[in-house]
Structure formats: C-alpha cells, structure tokens
Design an enzyme around this catalytic site. Structure first.
Site, PDB file in Angstrom:
ATOM      1  N   CYS A  14     -13.834 -23.628   1.888  1.00 11.57           N
ATOM      2  CA  CYS A  14     -14.292 -22.521   1.049  1.00 11.57           C
ATOM      3  C   CYS A  14     -15.594 -21.983   1.645  1.00 11.57           C
ATOM      4  CB  CYS A  14     -14.533 -23.007  -0.379  1.00 11.57           C
ATOM      5  SG  CYS A  14     -15.844 -24.269  -0.499  1.00 11.57           S
ATOM      6  N   SER A  16     -13.140 -36.640  -2.558  1.00  7.67           N
ATOM      7  CA  SER A  16     -13.242 -35.194  -2.766  1.00  7.67           C
ATOM      8  C   SER A  16     -12.695 -34.830  -4.140  1.00  7.67           C
ATOM      9  CB  SER A  16     -12.454 -34.449  -1.686  1.00  7.67           C
ATOM     10  OG  SER A  16     -12.272 -33.093  -2.036  1.00  7.67           O
ATOM     11  N   SER A  17     -13.562 -34.322  -5.004  1.00  2.87           N
ATOM     12  CA  SER A  17     -13.152 -33.972  -6.364  1.00  2.87           C
ATOM     13  C   SER A  17     -12.062 -32.909  -6.365  1.00  2.87           C
ATOM     14  CB  SER A  17     -14.361 -33.474  -7.166  1.00  2.87           C
ATOM     15  OG  SER A  17     -13.965 -33.065  -8.462  1.00  2.87           O
ATOM     16  N   GLU A  37     -22.475 -33.795  -7.655  1.00  3.01           N
ATOM     17  CA  GLU A  37     -22.748 -32.483  -8.256  1.00  3.01           C
ATOM     18  C   GLU A  37     -23.196 -32.646  -9.702  1.00  3.01           C
ATOM     19  OE1 GLU A  37     -20.481 -28.493  -9.849  1.00  3.01           O
ATOM     20  OE2 GLU A  37     -19.601 -29.508  -8.106  1.00  3.01           O
ATOM     21  N   HIS A  68     -23.333 -30.354  -2.674  1.00  3.35           N
ATOM     22  CA  HIS A  68     -23.177 -30.695  -4.089  1.00  3.35           C
ATOM     23  C   HIS A  68     -24.443 -30.432  -4.897  1.00  3.35           C
ATOM     24  CE1 HIS A  68     -20.824 -33.507  -1.502  1.00  3.35           C
ATOM     25  NE2 HIS A  68     -19.848 -33.015  -2.233  1.00  3.35           N
TER      26      HIS A  68
END
Length: 319
Positions: free
Chosen positions: A12, A225-226, A126, A74
C-alpha cells in the site's frame, strides 16, 4: 490448474513510503540506521533491510545517543518520542499518514479529557502507539476487541465519549462492534467512516470477490501481519479453503489436489516478488498462466514529510 490474481494486492502507499524513507536515509546518513520495531510486518522486507545494514530494536534505550532512528509504519506512543528526544536521536518518522490521522484525533480527545474507546487488537504496535497518544489523567482510553468487550465495558461519562479504530481490521467485524458501541452508548461520537484504511478495505473486497471463483486462496504475508491475517480470516469465512503463506515454500502439494482455480492475494506489507515466486512455483507444477482480476486501481501516494525533504533534495542533486 488456473491462477487468479486479485487486484489490488501487496504494498500500500503507507508501506511504500516507509520503505522509501529507509532507503533514502541509508543513502544520506553515514552512520547506522536504527528502526524501532519492524518497519512493516513482513519478514522478507525486514531481512532485505537487515542485509543493507539496518538494525532493528524494540526499545529506544538500545540505541546509542545521537544515532538515527526511524519509527515504524505502525506509529509510536508519545512516550517513545520523548525517549528518542532525550537521547538526542535524529528522528525520521515512517508512521503511515492514515495512522497519524488517528493519532491526531486521539490526542485531541486527550487534550479535552474526553473518554475514548479504541477498537483494535491488544498488543499490536499500532494499537500501542495510538493508545499512547492519550495521556490526560483526567480522562481515560479503553481498548475493545469484540462485541463481548463492549457489553462488559463501563465508562465514567457515556454522554461524552469518542471512538476510533485500528486501521487494519476486518470491515465486517468492525462494523458490528461499532453498532454495539452505538447501541450501548447512543451519544458516542466517532469518525464518519471507520478508520480502516483504503488499502485494507480494497484488499478485503477483492478477496470476497475472489472467493466466489477460487477453490483455494493463498494469502501471501507474514504471520504477524494484521491485514494479512484479516484477509486469511475473510477467505475462511466465505467457506473457501484459505492459507496464509509467507512464501512459495509454505505450499503443500496435497492442498492442490482436485483444485481447478487457485486464488492469490497479498497483504499490504508483502512485496510483489513473493507473488511472482508463488506463481513461478505453481507454473512449474502444472498451473496455467495467471489471470488478473479487474479491481480498484490505487493511485494514492504519500509524500515524504517536510522534515525529510532535505533527504530527497540531496538524492536529487546526486542523481
């Protein structure tokens, strides 16, 4: 066997920006670059940066005074920033701008002593960074992970209450939790749209579409990885056999027995090279050339912060 690739997939804008900041810093600073926590949650990316000399640490105290430190995508708490300043570190902030947006709003709630609820996963960096923006002793910030947490939650003033969300959550589950919050606290305030980022949303929509076609879905991403985990969970929720893999080495041939359509996506922190390697492996064992699904074209670009423009200028001058 047929291979179907989702669109969008992989990096992203926030991840691209974070990596660019590190690569620029490596070219400009003639000293070791330290990164607090993993820059992004992908082992391939982390290993690649380590090979370039980057040192990853979990605590600011592990970094020598006057060194260069980069905060991960994060984000970090205010306390971490203060620790870095105290050690006179050169701070480069790679926090995703969409995470920073949530930080700003939580800080505003803190300044006004408005009780705040954060929807997120306990222990995720995060979440820790966002909770760490709230430091007003006259108020309080609460973390909820489920509807059950909402039912069990007690606040001091339900008439003056805000909520925000982690940016990499499940769209569906988050909407349910928000609905539960609004039902329990009718006067609660929050963003017009949940804080789940555009990339997380787009990739989840793409997986839902993919599940209508694929017999099996491979989600390429690291276990920590969320957003990758949410993609894998979504695939399973649709009833499609889904596996989270870090690389082609994780694929077991028995999974592909009687499979006609193999779906592939990648989390927002997974580089395209991992997708390419998975495709190459599948082609070697008999799969056809991949077909790309039509999806949202992501055009968003996050610029390097003003305090880092000098890095870009130096690079431009050096060609």
């Amino acid at each position: 066997m047929n291979i179907i690739l989702t669109n969008p997939r992989g990096f992203c804008a926030g991840v691209k920006r974070a990596i660019l900041i590190v690569e620029n810093a490596l070219k400009v600073y003639k000293k070791t670059i330290y990164i607090r926590h993993e820059l992004v949650h992908n082992q391939y990316v982390i290993n690649t940066l380590r090979q370039k000399g980057v040192v990853f640490v979990e605590k600011i105290e592990q970094i020598p005074d006057y060194s260069v430190v980069i905060f991960s995508a994060h984000g970090v708490s205010k306390k971490v920033v203060q620790e870095a300043v105290k050690k006179k570190l050169i701070i480069l902030d790679a926090t995703c701008p969409l995470v920073e947006k949530v930080h700003i709003e939580v800080s505003k709630s803190s300044e006004k002593a408005i009780e705040t609820i954060l929807i997120g996963h306990r222990g995720h960096p995060e979440v820790e960074g966002t909770i760490g923006q709230y430091n007003n002793k006259n108020g309080k910030i609460y973390l909820v992970e489920s509807i059950e947490d909402v039912h069990n939650l007690s606040v001091q003033n339900s008439k003056k209450l805000n909520f925000f969300t982690q940016t990499t959550l499940s769209i569906t589950n988050t909407k349910k939790i928000i609905a539960a919050l609004k039902n329990k606290f009718p006067e609660i305030s929050g963003p017009n749209k949940e804080d789940i980022c555009y990339a997380t949303t787009n990739r989840q929509i793409a997986v839902r579409q993919l599940s209508k076609i694929a017999d099996i879905i491979f989600v390429i991403g690291s276990n920590n990885s969320s957003n990758s985990n949410r993609l894998a969970e979504l695939g399973k929720e649709t009833g499609t056999f889904t596996k989270l893999i870090s690389s082609f080495l994780d694929i077991k041939k028995k999974w592909l027995k009687n499979v006609n359509y193999i779906g592939i996506t990648a989390g927002a922190s997974a580089p395209e090279i991992l997708v390419t390697e998975v495709i190459q492996y599948l082609r070697k064992i008999g799969a056809h050339k991949p077909i790309e699904m039509i999806g949202v074209r992501e055009k968003k670009i996050f610029k390097i912060p003003k305090k880092l423009l000098n890095i870009k200028t130096i690079l431009d001058e050096n060609g």
